[in-house]
Design a protein around this motif. Structure first.
Motif, PDB file in Angstrom:
ATOM      1  N   HIS A 177      19.139 -17.994 -45.670  1.00 44.71           N
ATOM      2  CA  HIS A 177      19.186 -18.359 -47.091  1.00 44.71           C
ATOM      3  C   HIS A 177      20.308 -17.594 -47.814  1.00 44.71           C
ATOM      4  N   PHE A 178      20.497 -16.338 -47.441  1.00 43.92           N
ATOM      5  CA  PHE A 178      21.556 -15.532 -48.064  1.00 43.92           C
ATOM      6  C   PHE A 178      22.932 -16.153 -47.808  1.00 43.92           C
ATOM      7  N   PHE A 179      23.227 -16.449 -46.538  1.00 43.86           N
ATOM      8  CA  PHE A 179      24.539 -17.034 -46.223  1.00 43.86           C
ATOM      9  C   PHE A 179      24.667 -18.444 -46.808  1.00 43.86           C
ATOM     10  N   THR A 181      23.536 -19.522 -49.489  1.00 43.16           N
ATOM     11  CA  THR A 181      23.862 -19.466 -50.924  1.00 43.16           C
ATOM     12  C   THR A 181      25.373 -19.515 -51.107  1.00 43.16           C
ATOM     13  N   SER A 182      26.080 -18.713 -50.338  1.00 40.76           N
ATOM     14  CA  SER A 182      27.540 -18.724 -50.433  1.00 40.76           C
ATOM     15  C   SER A 182      28.105 -20.049 -49.964  1.00 40.76           C
ATOM     16  N   LEU A 183      27.546 -20.527 -48.852  1.00 39.37           N
ATOM     17  CA  LEU A 183      28.046 -21.792 -48.298  1.00 39.37           C
ATOM     18  C   LEU A 183      27.897 -22.904 -49.330  1.00 39.37           C
ATOM     19  N   PRO A 280      31.905  -7.289 -44.535  1.00 40.50           N
ATOM     20  CA  PRO A 280      32.151  -8.556 -45.235  1.00 40.50           C
ATOM     21  C   PRO A 280      31.594  -8.529 -46.649  1.00 40.50           C
ATOM     22  N   SER A 281      32.203  -9.315 -47.488  1.00 37.44           N
ATOM     23  CA  SER A 281      31.742  -9.426 -48.872  1.00 37.44           C
ATOM     24  C   SER A 281      32.181 -10.792 -49.364  1.00 37.44           C
ATOM     25  N   ALA A 282      31.369 -11.388 -50.253  1.00 38.75           N
ATOM     26  CA  ALA A 282      31.802 -12.663 -50.823  1.00 38.75           C
ATOM     27  C   ALA A 282      32.987 -12.431 -51.755  1.00 38.75           C
ATOM     28  N   GLY A 283      33.325 -11.171 -51.980  1.00 31.79           N
ATOM     29  CA  GLY A 283      34.575 -10.832 -52.667  1.00 31.79           C
ATOM     30  C   GLY A 283      35.778 -11.266 -51.834  1.00 31.79           C
ATOM     31  N   SER A 387      41.398  -2.224 -57.548  1.00 35.60           N
ATOM     32  CA  SER A 387      42.240  -3.036 -56.677  1.00 35.60           C
ATOM     33  C   SER A 387      41.427  -3.701 -55.571  1.00 35.60           C
ATOM     34  N   PHE A 388      40.116  -3.644 -55.723  1.00 35.06           N
ATOM     35  CA  PHE A 388      39.207  -4.252 -54.755  1.00 35.06           C
ATOM     36  C   PHE A 388      39.638  -5.675 -54.369  1.00 35.06           C
ATOM     37  N   ASN A 389      39.932  -6.483 -55.378  1.00 35.83           N
ATOM     38  CA  ASN A 389      40.291  -7.876 -55.109  1.00 35.83           C
ATOM     39  C   ASN A 389      41.497  -7.997 -54.187  1.00 35.83           C
ATOM     40  N   ARG A 439      29.573 -15.662 -67.362  1.00 32.75           N
ATOM     41  CA  ARG A 439      28.127 -15.845 -67.127  1.00 32.75           C
ATOM     42  C   ARG A 439      27.821 -15.656 -65.647  1.00 32.75           C
ATOM     43  N   TRP A 440      28.735 -16.169 -64.782  1.00 32.84           N
ATOM     44  CA  TRP A 440      28.495 -15.959 -63.350  1.00 32.84           C
ATOM     45  C   TRP A 440      28.488 -14.450 -63.059  1.00 32.84           C
ATOM     46  N   ARG A 441      29.435 -13.722 -63.651  1.00 33.83           N
ATOM     47  CA  ARG A 441      29.525 -12.282 -63.348  1.00 33.83           C
ATOM     48  C   ARG A 441      28.298 -11.546 -63.871  1.00 33.83           C
ATOM     49  N   ASN A 442      27.781 -11.980 -65.002  1.00 33.52           N
ATOM     50  CA  ASN A 442      26.532 -11.372 -65.501  1.00 33.52           C
ATOM     51  C   ASN A 442      25.404 -11.566 -64.500  1.00 33.52           C
ATOM     52  N   ALA A 443      25.261 -12.814 -64.046  1.00 31.63           N
ATOM     53  CA  ALA A 443      24.189 -13.123 -63.105  1.00 31.63           C
ATOM     54  C   ALA A 443      24.374 -12.312 -61.826  1.00 31.63           C
ATOM     55  N   HIS A 444      25.626 -12.158 -61.403  1.00 35.19           N
ATOM     56  CA  HIS A 444      25.916 -11.433 -60.168  1.00 35.19           C
ATOM     57  C   HIS A 444      25.515  -9.961 -60.305  1.00 35.19           C
ATOM     58  N   ILE A 445      25.823  -9.374 -61.440  1.00 35.66           N
ATOM     59  CA  ILE A 445      25.469  -7.961 -61.644  1.00 35.66           C
ATOM     60  C   ILE A 445      23.948  -7.790 -61.593  1.00 35.66           C
ATOM     61  N   ARG A 494      26.846   1.891 -52.192  1.00 40.03           N
ATOM     62  CA  ARG A 494      28.149   1.240 -52.080  1.00 40.03           C
ATOM     63  C   ARG A 494      27.963  -0.199 -51.641  1.00 40.03           C
ATOM     64  N   GLY A 495      28.938  -1.017 -51.978  1.00 34.98           N
ATOM     65  CA  GLY A 495      28.913  -2.398 -51.490  1.00 34.98           C
ATOM     66  C   GLY A 495      29.416  -2.419 -50.063  1.00 34.98           C
ATOM     67  N   THR A 496      29.172  -3.536 -49.379  1.00 31.91           N
ATOM     68  CA  THR A 496      29.704  -3.637 -48.019  1.00 31.91           C
ATOM     69  C   THR A 496      31.235  -3.604 -48.052  1.00 31.91           C
ATOM     70  N   GLY A 497      31.795  -3.968 -49.208  1.00 27.14           N
ATOM     71  CA  GLY A 497      33.245  -3.863 -49.354  1.00 27.14           C
ATOM     72  C   GLY A 497      33.695  -2.446 -49.669  1.00 27.14           C
ATOM     73  N   GLY A 498      32.775  -1.499 -49.608  1.00 27.07           N
ATOM     74  CA  GLY A 498      33.145  -0.100 -49.748  1.00 27.07           C
ATOM     75  C   GLY A 498      33.301   0.381 -51.181  1.00 27.07           C
ATOM     76  N   THR A 499      32.886  -0.419 -52.137  1.00 29.32           N
ATOM     77  CA  THR A 499      33.126  -0.015 -53.519  1.00 29.32           C
ATOM     78  C   THR A 499      31.958   0.748 -54.101  1.00 29.32           C
ATOM     79  N   SER A 500      32.277   1.483 -55.149  1.00 27.39           N
ATOM     80  CA  SER A 500      31.260   2.041 -56.023  1.00 27.39           C
ATOM     81  C   SER A 500      30.913   0.885 -56.933  1.00 27.39           C
TER      82      SER A 500
HETATM   83  C1  HEM Z   1      22.176 -11.031 -52.660  1.00 27.72           C
HETATM   84  C2  HEM Z   1      23.382 -11.527 -52.935  1.00 27.72           C
HETATM   85  C3  HEM Z   1      24.611 -10.691 -53.199  1.00 27.72           C
HETATM   86  C4  HEM Z   1      24.765  -9.353 -53.271  1.00 27.72           C
HETATM   87  C5  HEM Z   1      23.710  -8.283 -53.076  1.00 27.72           C
HETATM   88  C6  HEM Z   1      26.141  -9.101 -53.564  1.00 27.72           C
HETATM   89  C7  HEM Z   1      26.701  -7.865 -53.678  1.00 27.72           C
HETATM   90  C8  HEM Z   1      27.996  -7.610 -54.025  1.00 27.72           C
HETATM   91  C9  HEM Z   1      28.563  -6.310 -54.131  1.00 27.72           C
HETATM   92  C10 HEM Z   1      27.821  -5.050 -53.831  1.00 27.72           C
HETATM   93  C11 HEM Z   1      29.842  -6.430 -54.519  1.00 27.72           C
HETATM   94  C12 HEM Z   1      30.811  -5.278 -54.783  1.00 27.72           C
HETATM   95  C13 HEM Z   1      31.896  -5.273 -53.844  1.00 27.72           C
HETATM   96  C14 HEM Z   1      31.529  -4.809 -52.463  1.00 27.72           C
HETATM   97  O1  HEM Z   1      31.141  -5.643 -51.637  1.00 27.72           O
HETATM   98  O2  HEM Z   1      31.684  -3.613 -52.207  1.00 27.72           O
HETATM   99  C15 HEM Z   1      30.105  -7.831 -54.657  1.00 27.72           C
HETATM  100  C16 HEM Z   1      31.298  -8.361 -55.060  1.00 27.72           C
HETATM  101  C17 HEM Z   1      31.506  -9.692 -55.186  1.00 27.72           C
HETATM  102  N1  HEM Z   1      30.626 -10.699 -54.854  1.00 27.72           N
HETATM  103 FE1  HEM Z   1      28.709 -10.483 -54.345  1.00 27.72          FE
HETATM  104  N2  HEM Z   1      26.807 -10.274 -53.697  1.00 27.72           N
HETATM  105  C18 HEM Z   1      25.909 -11.269 -53.458  1.00 27.72           C
HETATM  106  C19 HEM Z   1      26.161 -12.595 -53.421  1.00 27.72           C
HETATM  107  C20 HEM Z   1      27.371 -13.138 -53.757  1.00 27.72           C
HETATM  108  C21 HEM Z   1      27.672 -14.547 -53.701  1.00 27.72           C
HETATM  109  C22 HEM Z   1      26.708 -15.630 -53.236  1.00 27.72           C
HETATM  110  C23 HEM Z   1      28.943 -14.685 -54.127  1.00 27.72           C
HETATM  111  C24 HEM Z   1      29.769 -15.947 -54.240  1.00 27.72           C
HETATM  112  C25 HEM Z   1      30.016 -16.722 -53.228  1.00 27.72           C
HETATM  113  C26 HEM Z   1      29.448 -13.376 -54.450  1.00 27.72           C
HETATM  114  C27 HEM Z   1      30.722 -13.121 -54.876  1.00 27.72           C
HETATM  115  C28 HEM Z   1      31.237 -11.876 -55.104  1.00 27.72           C
HETATM  116  C29 HEM Z   1      32.552 -11.642 -55.642  1.00 27.72           C
HETATM  117  C30 HEM Z   1      33.557 -12.735 -56.034  1.00 27.72           C
HETATM  118  C31 HEM Z   1      32.719 -10.278 -55.693  1.00 27.72           C
HETATM  119  C32 HEM Z   1      33.974  -9.520 -56.231  1.00 27.72           C
HETATM  120  C33 HEM Z   1      33.725  -9.014 -57.631  1.00 27.72           C
HETATM  121  C34 HEM Z   1      33.920 -10.050 -58.708  1.00 27.72           C
HETATM  122  O3  HEM Z   1      34.775 -10.950 -58.574  1.00 27.72           O
HETATM  123  O4  HEM Z   1      33.213  -9.963 -59.745  1.00 27.72           O
HETATM  124  N3  HEM Z   1      28.467 -12.466 -54.208  1.00 27.72           N
HETATM  125  N4  HEM Z   1      28.962  -8.531 -54.341  1.00 27.72           N
END
Ligand code: HEM
Ligand code: NFK
Length: 595
Positions: A177-179, A181-183, A280-283, A387-389, A439-445, A494-500
Motif C-alpha cells: 500500500h505504501f509503494f 500510493t506513490s505509484l 530511497p525517497s519519493a523526493g 540542497s536536498f532536491n 496544500r500537498w506539502r502541508n498534508a505531507h508534513i 532522519r529521512g531515508t534521504g538523510g535529511t533532518s
Molecule cells: C508514509 C508516507 C511518506 C513518508 C513517511 C515520507 C517521508 C518523507 C521524508 C522523511 C522526507 C524528507 C526527505 C528524506 O527522505 O530524507 C520526504 C521528502 C519528500 N517526499 Fe515523502 N514521504 C511519504 C510519502 C511520500 C509520497 C507518496 C510522495 C509523493 C510521491 C512523497 C514525496 C516527497 C517529496 C517530493 C519529498 C521532497 C520534499 C518536498 O518536495 O517537499 N512522499 N518524505
C-alpha cells in the motif's frame, strides 16, 4: 538542453513510468540473482511473521544467505548489450539484494568500524548497470516504484486501480500500500506532465495568440486540479498503513548510509568505490520535482547539473577540509542535513552520469557539488540543508534528470513569469497551482509527523527507559513520546534521504508559500475552486464559518441589546463558552498545520 521527441512522447503517455510494464524476471544468465531475491523474501516473510521468537532463526537463515551471496561468482553484466528493461530489472534486483545483505546484519555489525562491505558478486554488476542508467548504485525510488509495478488485469488500461507492486521487502500488504500510493500518484500525475509538456513545447514555437493563451490558462488550471487529486491519493496512504509497521517493520530495510556522521560507508568490493549513499525517497520522483520546476518555485541551493553525485567517501580525518580535484579547499558538505558540522568528504569516485560513463575519477560532495551554501543561506535556513532536491536528482534515472533541466529552460513561468505579468487569468491559475502544491506539502508534513517523527520518539523513549532500567534497575517511569523535545527529535530522526526532515520540509513549504504570496500581491486573485475537498478542508471551512458567525452573532447581539435595551436577552455565559471553544479549536488546528 534537448530532450528527444521520443522520450517526450513517453512522458506524455505514461508520465515517468516505463511505457511497458517492467520486466518481472531477468533472463537466464542472471537467474541466480532472482533466486537469491526469492530466498531472502521468503525468509523474511515466514520467519518474521511467525513471532519475535523466530528472530534468531531469521538471523541464522540470513547469515547463511549472506554466505551464499559472498560465494557467488561475479556475473558480468553488459548493459550495452541488453534491452533497457533488462537493465532496469537488474538494477532493481541487485539493489534489493544489497539492502537485504546490509540490513539483515546486526546493528553492531553495521556500525562496527566505518565500512560495510558489499561483496563483488553484487557490487561489480551493480556499478556497471548504474553507470549505464546514469543512476546511483543503491536502492532508489525508481527501483521501488517506477520499475516495480504490474498490471492486475493486462487487458485493461493502466489506471490507479489496475496496478500492483512486483517485489516487496516484507511481503506485507501494508508495504504494498505504501509503494502503491506513490505509484498511483505517478499515474494520476500524468495529466500534469502532459499539460506541462504542451505548454513548454509550445513556448519553443511561440505564437502568443489568444488561443495559445487560453490554452495555457486551461492547462495551468488542470495542474491545480490535478495537484489536489494527488493530495487526496497521498492522504489515502493512511488507509492501509500503520505508523508502527512503517517505522519499525518496513523502513529499516530501505535505509541508506546517510544517517548522520556516524553512518558507516559502503565499500563496493571490486569497484574501488566507497560511498555514503542515501536511501530511497519519493523526493527522487521527477514528477514531484516537475511541479516546482514548472511553476518556477525555487528552493535555494538546489541548482543542479546531471549525474550522480552520490559517489564519495567520508574519510572523517580532517573536519574542515575537503579534497577536490587534487586541491584542498575549505568547505562544508551539507550532505546529511540538519546538524552538519564541517566534514571531510574525500571523494573517490566515479560519476554515474551518461557523459561520464568512462571510469572518470572525480571529487564530488553530492550536495555541495553544485552549490555550497553561503553564510547568508545558512543563517537564513537555520543550518538546514536545502540542497536536498538537487542531491535527490542524482538518484533519478538520467533521462528524468535531463527532462527536468529541459523543463526549467522551457517553462513559461521561467524568469519573469511573462504570461503571468500579462494576464490576470494566467496569474490566478498560477497562484492556484502554487497553493495546491502548498496544500500537498502541508498534508505531507502531517503524514511525516505521524509515520516518522512520532514512532521515532516512541522508540527513543523505550530505548532510553530500557537503558535506564538496565543501569540502575530503577522502576519504570512513563516517558510519553510528546515529552521528548525538538532538539532530541532532530538528533534521532532522519529521512531515508538523510535529511533532518521536518526543518527541511517546512522550508520547502515556506518557499512554496512565498511563490504564492508573491503572485497574489501583484494581482490579488480569486482562488480557483478545488474540485475535490478532503474532510480536513470541510472542517476548516465549517470552523471558519462558525468562528466568523460567532463574532458576528456577538456584535449583532450587542447592537440589538443596545438598540432594544432589555428586550433581547442572550445567555452571556453560553456565548463566551462558545467563543472559547471555537478559539481553542482554531489554535489546535493552526498548531497541527504548523507541525
Ligand atoms: C508514509 C508516507 C511518506 C513518508 C513517511 C515520507 C517521508 C518523507 C521524508 C522523511 C522526507 C524528507 C526527505 C528524506 O527522505 O530524507 C520526504 C521528502 C519528500 N517526499 Fe515523502 N514521504 C511519504 C510519502 C511520500 C509520497 C507518496 C510522495 C509523493 C510521491 C512523497 C514525496 C516527497 C517529496 C517530493 C519529498 C521532497 C520534499 C518536498 O518536495 O517537499 N512522499 N518524505
Ligand atoms: N523518505 C521516506 C521514504 C519514502 O518516502 C519512500 C521511500 C521509497 C519509496 C517510496 C517512498 N515514498 C513514498 O512512497 C522516509 O524517510 O521514510
Amino acid at each position: 538542453m534537448e530532450v528527444s521527441s521520443e522520450s517526450r512522447r513517453g512522458y506524455t503517455k505514461y508520465g515517468f513510468l516505463t511505457q511497458e510494464p517492467p520486466l518481472r524476471q531477468l533472463p537466464l544468465p542472471f537467474c541466480q540473482w532472482e533466486s537469491l531475491l526469492k530466498e531472502a523474501q521468503v525468509a523474511v516473510r515466514t520467519l518474521k511473521r511467525i513471532s519475535t521468537a523466530c528472530e534468531s532463526e531469521l538471523d541464522y537463515t540470513m547469515s547463511q544467505w549472506r554466505r551464499q551471496v559472498r560465494q557467488m561468482r561475479v556475473i558480468r553484466f553488459e548493459p550495452q548489450r541488453c534491452l533497457e528493461a533488462v537493465s532496469h530489472r537488474a538494477h532493481h534486483v541487485l539493489t534489493f539484494l544489497v539492502q537485504y545483505y546490509i540490513q539483515s546484519q546486526s546493528e553492531e555489525a553495521r556500525n562496527r568500524g566505518t565500512v560495510v562491505r558489499i561483496p563483488a558478486s553484487l557490487a561489480v554488476p551493480l556499478v556497471a548497470v548504474s553507470r549505464h542508467l546514469g543512476i546511483a548504485p543503491i536502492l532508489t525510488y525508481a527501483d521501488t516504484v517506477l520499475w516495480n509495478w504490474k498490471w492486475i488485469d493486462p487487458k485493461k488500461a493502466v489506471s490507479v486501480q489496475n496496478v500492483g507492486m512486483i517485489d516487496l521487502f516484507t511481503n506485507d500488504s501494508q508495504e504494498e500500500h505504501f509503494f502503491l500510493t506513490s505509484l498511483r500518484m505517478e499515474i494520476c500525475g500524468r495529466a500534469s506532465t502532459k499539460a506541462m509538456l504542451e505548454m513548454s513545447q509550445s513556448r519553443s514555437k511561440r505564437s502568443d495568440g489568444d488561443d495559445d493563451h487560453r490554452q495555457l490558462v486551461e492547462n495551468v488550471r488542470t495542474i491545480a486540479r490535478n495537484l489536489d487529486e494527488l493530495t487526496d491519493i497521498f492522504c489515502a496512504v493512511r488507509e492501509g498503513l500503520t505508523p508502527d509497521f512503517f517505522y519499525n517493520d518496513f523502513r529499516p530495510w530501505i535505509q541508506g548510509a546517510d544517517q548522520g556522521i556516524e553512518s558507516p560507508s559502503w565499500l563496493y568490493e571490486g569497484t574501488g568505490l566507497i560511498l555514503q549513499p542515501s536511501g530511497p525517497s519519493a523526493g527522487q520522483s521527477a514528477m514531484m520535482h516537475s511541479f516546482d520546476v514548472f511553476l518556477g518555485i525555487e528552493h535555494p541551493h538546489s541548482s543542479y547539473a546531471p549525474g550522480s553525485g552520490c559517489a564519495y567517501i567520508n574519510s572523517a580525518l580532517n573536519p574542515h577540509r575537503e579534497v577536490r580535484e587534487g586541491k584542498t579547499i575549505a568547505s562544508r558538505c551539507p550532505r546529511s542535513g540538519g546538524n552538519d558540522k564541517p566534514q571531510v568528504h574525500q571523494s573517490v569516485s566515479h560519476c554515474f552520469s551518461h557523459g561520464s560513463r568512462s571510469t572518470q575519477s572525480q571529487v564530488r560532495c553530492p550536495a555541495s557539488n553544485h552549490s555550497i551554501p553561503s553564510e547568508r543561506s545558512s543563517a537564513q535556513s537555520n543550518e538546514v540543508d536545502t540542497s536536498f532536491n538537487a542531491r535527490m536528482r542524482t538518484y533519478m534515472p538520467i533521462q528524468h534528470q535531463e527532462y527536468l533541466l529541459w523543463l526549467k529552460e522551457h517553462t513559461p513561468f521561467r524568469h519573469t513569469r511573462e504570461p503571468v505579468l500579462k494576464s490576470q487569468a494566467a496569474l490566478e491559475a498560477h497562484g492556484a497551482a502554487v497553493r495546491a502544491l502548498q496544500r500537498w506539502r502541508n498534508a505531507h508534513i502531517q503524514v511525516v509527523t505521524q509515520y516518522v517523527i512520532l514512532p521515532a520518539r516512541r522508540k527513543f523513549c523505550l530505548e532510553a527507559q530500557a537503558a535506564a532500567m538496565a543501569e540502575n534497575s530503577t522502576p519504570r517511569r512513563e516517558c510519553p513520546a510528546a515529552e521528548i523535545d525538538e532538539s532530541t527529535t532532530k538528533q534521532v530522526v532522519r529521512g531515508t534521504g538523510g535529511t533532518s526532515l521536518i526543518p527541511l520540509l517546512k522550508i520547502y513549504r515556506e518557499n512554496t508559500r512565498n511563490a504564492a504570496v508573491g503572485s497574489a500581491l501583484m494581482h490579488p486573485a480569486k482562488e480557483i475552486t478545488r474540485v475535490q475537498r478532503g474532510p480536513f478542508d470541510l472542517l476548516w471551512w465549517l470552523l471558519s464559518f462558525f468562528a466568523v458567525g460567532g463574532l458576528l452573532l456577538r456584535d449583532v447581539t450587542e447592537f440589538l441589546q443596545k438598540l432594544l435595551g432589555a428586550m433581547v436577552t442572550f445567555d452571556k455565559a453560553g456565548e463566551s463558552g462558545l467563543m472559547v471553544m471555537l478559539c481553542s479549536l482554531w489554535s489546535h488546528i493552526l498548531v497541527a498545520i504548523d507541525n
